[in-house]
Write a protein that holds these residues in place. Structure first.
Motif, PDB file in Angstrom:
ATOM      1  N   TYR A  19      -4.464   8.332   6.997  1.00  0.00           N
ATOM      2  CA  TYR A  19      -4.813   8.658   8.375  1.00  0.00           C
ATOM      3  C   TYR A  19      -4.994  10.169   8.460  1.00  0.00           C
ATOM      4  O   TYR A  19      -4.112  10.927   8.044  1.00  0.00           O
ATOM      5  CB  TYR A  19      -3.698   8.227   9.334  1.00  0.00           C
ATOM      6  CG  TYR A  19      -3.568   6.732   9.507  1.00  0.00           C
ATOM      7  CD1 TYR A  19      -4.278   6.068  10.510  1.00  0.00           C
ATOM      8  CD2 TYR A  19      -2.734   5.986   8.678  1.00  0.00           C
ATOM      9  CE1 TYR A  19      -4.159   4.693  10.676  1.00  0.00           C
ATOM     10  CE2 TYR A  19      -2.618   4.611   8.835  1.00  0.00           C
ATOM     11  CZ  TYR A  19      -3.338   3.974   9.835  1.00  0.00           C
ATOM     12  OH  TYR A  19      -3.223   2.616   9.999  1.00  0.00           O
ATOM     13  N   HIS A  76      -9.444   6.904   9.634  1.00  0.00           N
ATOM     14  CA  HIS A  76      -8.503   6.279   8.704  1.00  0.00           C
ATOM     15  C   HIS A  76      -9.293   5.387   7.773  1.00  0.00           C
ATOM     16  O   HIS A  76     -10.405   4.943   8.079  1.00  0.00           O
ATOM     17  CB  HIS A  76      -7.420   5.489   9.451  1.00  0.00           C
ATOM     18  CG  HIS A  76      -7.935   4.365  10.297  1.00  0.00           C
ATOM     19  ND1 HIS A  76      -8.053   3.068   9.837  1.00  0.00           N
ATOM     20  CD2 HIS A  76      -8.374   4.341  11.582  1.00  0.00           C
ATOM     21  CE1 HIS A  76      -8.530   2.300  10.800  1.00  0.00           C
ATOM     22  NE2 HIS A  76      -8.743   3.055  11.880  1.00  0.00           N
ATOM     23  N   GLY A  77      -8.714   5.136   6.606  1.00  0.00           N
ATOM     24  CA  GLY A  77      -9.398   4.323   5.613  1.00  0.00           C
ATOM     25  C   GLY A  77      -8.884   4.644   4.226  1.00  0.00           C
ATOM     26  O   GLY A  77      -7.762   5.146   4.070  1.00  0.00           O
ATOM     27  N   LYS A  78      -9.690   4.347   3.218  1.00  0.00           N
ATOM     28  CA  LYS A  78      -9.300   4.635   1.842  1.00  0.00           C
ATOM     29  C   LYS A  78      -8.992   6.120   1.689  1.00  0.00           C
ATOM     30  O   LYS A  78      -9.677   6.971   2.258  1.00  0.00           O
ATOM     31  CB  LYS A  78     -10.403   4.226   0.878  1.00  0.00           C
ATOM     32  CG  LYS A  78     -10.635   2.725   0.802  1.00  0.00           C
ATOM     33  CD  LYS A  78     -11.725   2.399  -0.201  1.00  0.00           C
ATOM     34  CE  LYS A  78     -11.957   0.895  -0.292  1.00  0.00           C
ATOM     35  NZ  LYS A  78     -13.030   0.566  -1.260  1.00  0.00           N
ATOM     36  N   THR A  79      -7.982   6.416   0.899  1.00  0.00           N
ATOM     37  CA  THR A  79      -7.546   7.800   0.748  1.00  0.00           C
ATOM     38  C   THR A  79      -8.676   8.720   0.326  1.00  0.00           C
ATOM     39  O   THR A  79      -8.816   9.830   0.843  1.00  0.00           O
ATOM     40  CB  THR A  79      -6.398   7.884  -0.279  1.00  0.00           C
ATOM     41  OG1 THR A  79      -5.249   7.216   0.248  1.00  0.00           O
ATOM     42  CG2 THR A  79      -6.019   9.321  -0.561  1.00  0.00           C
ATOM     43  N   TYR A 100       0.746   5.056   1.599  1.00  0.00           N
ATOM     44  CA  TYR A 100       0.021   5.710   2.688  1.00  0.00           C
ATOM     45  C   TYR A 100       0.209   7.224   2.692  1.00  0.00           C
ATOM     46  O   TYR A 100       1.238   7.741   2.253  1.00  0.00           O
ATOM     47  CB  TYR A 100       0.502   5.159   4.035  1.00  0.00           C
ATOM     48  CG  TYR A 100       0.096   3.734   4.292  1.00  0.00           C
ATOM     49  CD1 TYR A 100      -1.093   3.428   4.950  1.00  0.00           C
ATOM     50  CD2 TYR A 100       0.900   2.682   3.863  1.00  0.00           C
ATOM     51  CE1 TYR A 100      -1.472   2.119   5.192  1.00  0.00           C
ATOM     52  CE2 TYR A 100       0.525   1.359   4.102  1.00  0.00           C
ATOM     53  CZ  TYR A 100      -0.656   1.087   4.752  1.00  0.00           C
ATOM     54  OH  TYR A 100      -1.026  -0.229   4.983  1.00  0.00           O
ATOM     55  N   HIS A 154       0.837  -1.196   0.000  1.00  0.00           N
ATOM     56  CA  HIS A 154       0.000   0.000   0.000  1.00  0.00           C
ATOM     57  C   HIS A 154       0.875   1.250   0.000  1.00  0.00           C
ATOM     58  O   HIS A 154       2.042   1.220   0.401  1.00  0.00           O
ATOM     59  CB  HIS A 154      -0.910   0.024   1.232  1.00  0.00           C
ATOM     60  CG  HIS A 154      -1.946  -1.050   1.226  1.00  0.00           C
ATOM     61  ND1 HIS A 154      -3.107  -0.975   0.496  1.00  0.00           N
ATOM     62  CD2 HIS A 154      -1.975  -2.256   1.860  1.00  0.00           C
ATOM     63  CE1 HIS A 154      -3.826  -2.062   0.680  1.00  0.00           C
ATOM     64  NE2 HIS A 154      -3.154  -2.869   1.503  1.00  0.00           N
ATOM     65  N   ASP A 210     -11.789   8.598   0.951  1.00  0.00           N
ATOM     66  CA  ASP A 210     -12.682   8.891   2.070  1.00  0.00           C
ATOM     67  C   ASP A 210     -12.019   9.829   3.079  1.00  0.00           C
ATOM     68  O   ASP A 210     -12.660  10.740   3.626  1.00  0.00           O
ATOM     69  CB  ASP A 210     -13.109   7.598   2.762  1.00  0.00           C
ATOM     70  CG  ASP A 210     -13.919   6.680   1.858  1.00  0.00           C
ATOM     71  OD1 ASP A 210     -14.647   7.210   0.994  1.00  0.00           O
ATOM     72  OD2 ASP A 210     -13.821   5.449   2.012  1.00  0.00           O
ATOM     73  N   THR A 223      -1.794   7.893  -3.309  1.00  0.00           N
ATOM     74  CA  THR A 223      -1.806   6.949  -2.193  1.00  0.00           C
ATOM     75  C   THR A 223      -3.160   6.239  -2.165  1.00  0.00           C
ATOM     76  O   THR A 223      -4.109   6.668  -2.824  1.00  0.00           O
ATOM     77  CB  THR A 223      -1.585   7.677  -0.846  1.00  0.00           C
ATOM     78  OG1 THR A 223      -2.677   8.580  -0.613  1.00  0.00           O
ATOM     79  CG2 THR A 223      -0.285   8.467  -0.869  1.00  0.00           C
ATOM     80  N   ASP A 224      -3.231   5.149  -1.418  1.00  0.00           N
ATOM     81  CA  ASP A 224      -4.492   4.406  -1.389  1.00  0.00           C
ATOM     82  C   ASP A 224      -5.080   4.240   0.012  1.00  0.00           C
ATOM     83  O   ASP A 224      -6.211   3.798   0.171  1.00  0.00           O
ATOM     84  CB  ASP A 224      -4.330   3.020  -2.045  1.00  0.00           C
ATOM     85  CG  ASP A 224      -3.191   2.207  -1.445  1.00  0.00           C
ATOM     86  OD1 ASP A 224      -3.264   1.887  -0.250  1.00  0.00           O
ATOM     87  OD2 ASP A 224      -2.235   1.902  -2.172  1.00  0.00           O
ATOM     88  N   TYR A 225      -4.290   4.609   1.045  1.00  0.00           N
ATOM     89  CA  TYR A 225      -4.808   4.496   2.417  1.00  0.00           C
ATOM     90  C   TYR A 225      -4.279   5.671   3.232  1.00  0.00           C
ATOM     91  O   TYR A 225      -3.115   6.068   3.075  1.00  0.00           O
ATOM     92  CB  TYR A 225      -4.364   3.191   3.072  1.00  0.00           C
ATOM     93  CG  TYR A 225      -5.202   2.801   4.281  1.00  0.00           C
ATOM     94  CD1 TYR A 225      -6.314   1.971   4.136  1.00  0.00           C
ATOM     95  CD2 TYR A 225      -4.899   3.286   5.552  1.00  0.00           C
ATOM     96  CE1 TYR A 225      -7.098   1.633   5.238  1.00  0.00           C
ATOM     97  CE2 TYR A 225      -5.669   2.953   6.655  1.00  0.00           C
ATOM     98  CZ  TYR A 225      -6.770   2.118   6.490  1.00  0.00           C
ATOM     99  OH  TYR A 225      -7.550   1.788   7.579  1.00  0.00           O
TER     100      TYR A 225
END
Length: 243
Positions: free
Chosen positions: A204, A214-217, A30, A28, A219, A200-202
């Motif tokens: 915080y 935290h979660g999918k970028t 981040y 992933h 969101d 990025t895909d994830y």
């Protein structure tokens, strides 16, 4: 996997981080995002183990090994690296010596050339230049990116990587982030700017040293836009919750 378990950090004056639980899993890309002063860079310093950034609670695990008490050098040997928001200068040290750790690394000249070309620096002009005040902050940042390409760390923390560079250089940073991911490393971008989020895909979302979500970028970015950019009380989340 790199993991923070219930990590809190404070200075003599105040507490900066509160009970953070974070996981960074290979495969992933981040982002740690939040407004200025939210504690984002402190997270990077705590992960890297800088001498004055030891958590007073919690622990840091790397591949299930507790590294909380390890030094910066020991963590670097395990594959952690931090790209500083403001890159250091090294008077008397050439870029070639910097990239080879003073000759300690056996790196082919062709690899040095390729790494500099990758980050948009002409090897003929830069290999023998010194990493000192004659280089701009953006140039020193590119040299740091070149070192990442050569060393291939497992986890790369990029603290405000777009600081001090022009807009065209954002493409170079994205190329390096992709390169880290392609060789099997895990990039962790620390930023307050949306431009650095999209690759990025994830993520915080951090506020006042707490994780708001935290979660999918995509969101996390929506929450950042809808919460932080309109918040009337920067870095003071209500009971640690999103407003």
């Amino acid at each position: 996997m790199l993991e923070l378990q219930n990590v809190s950090y404070k200075t003599q004056e105040k507490q900066i981080l509160y009970n953070l639980n974070m996981k960074f899993i290979p495969g992933h890309k981040y982002v740690v995002i939040g407004t200025n002063g939210a504690g984002k860079s402190t997270i990077g310093y705590v992960i890297m183990g800088l001498s004055s950034y030891k958590p007073f609670e919690g622990k840091i695990l790397l591949d299930n090994k507790d590294i909380t008490s390890l030094s910066v050098t020991e963590r670097a040997k395990l594959g952690l690296t931090l790209m500083w928001q403001e890159p250091a200068r090294f008077d008397g040290l050439t870029i070639e010596n910097y990239l080879t750790l003073g000759g300690k690394l056996t790196i082919q000249k062709s690899e040095l050339i390729e790494s500099l070309e990758f980050v948009g620096l002409n090897p003929k002009l830069y290999l023998n230049r010194y990493v000192d005040k004659t280089l701009s902050g953006g140039e020193r940042k590119r040299v740091e990116l070149a070192s990442i390409i050569l060393l291939k760390p497992k986890y790369v923390i990029l603290d405000e990587p777009d600081s001090g560079i022009d807009l065209m250089s954002l493409n170079i940073i994205n190329d390096v982030v992709n390169y880290i991911s392609q060789y099997g490393g895990t990039p962790i971008i620390i930023t307050h700017r949306e431009e650095m989020v999209y690759n990025t895909d994830y993520g915080y979302l951090i506020c006042a040293g707490k994780i708001l979500m935290h979660g999918k970028t995509e969101d996390v970015l929506k929450a950042f836009r809808g919460t932080c950019e309109v918040c009337e009380h920067p870095n003071v989340p209500l009971n640690g919750e999103m407003r």
